[in-house]
Design an enzyme around this catalytic site. Structure first.
Site: not given
Length: 353
Positions: A220, A248
């Site tokens: 995260d 991505d």
């Protein structure tokens, strides 16, 4: 001069268009440098379901195994959403990686100066540039773990062995030795047992590479840091699912997912090369897809699988020249540029070799 057998998997959506663009450039390389590329086109993904009833026919596996390398477009699309999970197009992608023993995925994310305006980040975030290599484990983890489903529950198992982590870790450290000698290992060791094994194994591997600085980062936080300070990263090594997501994100920062290549490698020189984007069925057949990611994936194939370093550089230089001449496909279009289609972009790059 060399002769090479290349298995082509055009796949679904824009796949056939972008693979055709890469072949245009490879043919130009063949003419300029005297090499011979023998292409064999095979089915995988949704098109294979339509033709054979399965996403990965055995014939495709056999031809790919006999080839010197594989060039893939993209697979999948809403047309096949009704397929049972075990027969979806994406199963073909997972299956071919497993069949060819391709356990590592290298995804470079480089912000080209010509496309700085296309990045969603502000200039001050990019003042030190962007050149990140995401090394993603490809054949383990939750995508290949045990799956169970009940009437009102479902589960997917995340599982890694020490050996799986060691082999991907070695690739990350070897890659860092050729770059900035910095590795960030991304995990979720504060929650997941598999991540704690991952982190401990990376620490062990790092002892064999004293020149490389190893740091750890929770996934995260890694996502946040990529958005606020991407220049801090050199090589990121992480698990299958985390790598899928972070690569991505890093590509979006670089301006367009249509620009970035990837290489899937194993223990041999035979690899599979593909753009990191999907099949984009909404624009398929309209000649507006960006072929550059597939073209530079082909350049990675020339360098990594065939040892054709000068030829790979010629492709990348040609891409830069075309961008400098202000040609753009729709996804990277901006004011003052000249818009071209998928086919024309490939032709321009071939002409500028």
């Amino acid at each position: 001069m060399g002769e090479f057998n290349v298995a082509l998997i055009p796949g679904d959506g824009i796949g056939p268009e972008i693979v055709a663009g890469a072949v245009t450039v490879l043919d130009a390389v063949s003419s300029k440098y005297g090499h011979k590329f023998n292409y064999t086109e095979v089915y995988m993904g949704g098109c294979a379901i339509d033709k054979y009833g399965v996403p990965l026919p055995q014939e495709t596996i056999d031809i790919c195994k006999k080839s010197d390398s594989v060039l893939l477009g993209a697979v999948g699309g809403p047309k096949w959403d009704s397929q049972p999970s075990e027969n979806r197009p994406e199963k073909g992608l997972l299956g071919i990686r497993k069949a060819l023993g391709l356990y590592s995925n290298l995804r470079p994310s480089i912000l080209k100066p010509q496309l700085k305006d296309a990045s969603p980040l502000k200039d001050e975030k990019l003042k030190n540039g962007l050149n990140v290599m995401v090394v993603r484990e490809l054949t383990g983890g939750i995508y290949f773990g045990k799956r169970e489903k009940g009437a009102d529950w479902a589960s997917d198992e995340e599982k890694y062995s020490v050996e799986e982590v060691k082999r991907i870790g070695k690739i990350a450290f070897e890659t860092a030795m050729l770059r900035g000698k910095r590795v960030v290992s991304v995990d979720k060791a504060n929650v997941l047992e598999s991540s704690r094994l991952w982190r401990a194994t990376m620490e062990q591997i790092s002892k064999d590479y004293p020149e490389v600085t190893l740091t750890h980062m929770y996934v995260d936080n890694a996502a946040m840091q990529l958005a606020i300070n991407p220049a801090q990263f050199d090589v990121i090594v992480t698990s299958n699912i985390f790598g899928d997501i972070l690569s991505d994100l890093s590509s979006a920062i670089a301006g367009s997912i249509g620009m970035l290549p990837s290489a899937s490698l194993g223990a041999t020189k035979c690899g599979m090369y593909e753009p990191i984007h999907g099949s984009a069925p909404d624009i398929a057949g309209q000649d507006i897809a960006n072929p550059i990611a597939t073209i530079v994936s082909a350049a990675m194939m020339l360098e990594m699988s065939f040892g054709l370093i000068d030829e790979a550089k010629a492709i990348n230089d040609a891409v830069d020249k075309v961008l400098n001449e202000k040609y753009r496909t729709t996804d990277i279009m901006s004011e003052g540029m000249t818009k071209v289609g998928c086919k024309k972009m490939a032709e321009l790059i071939a002409e500028n070799l």
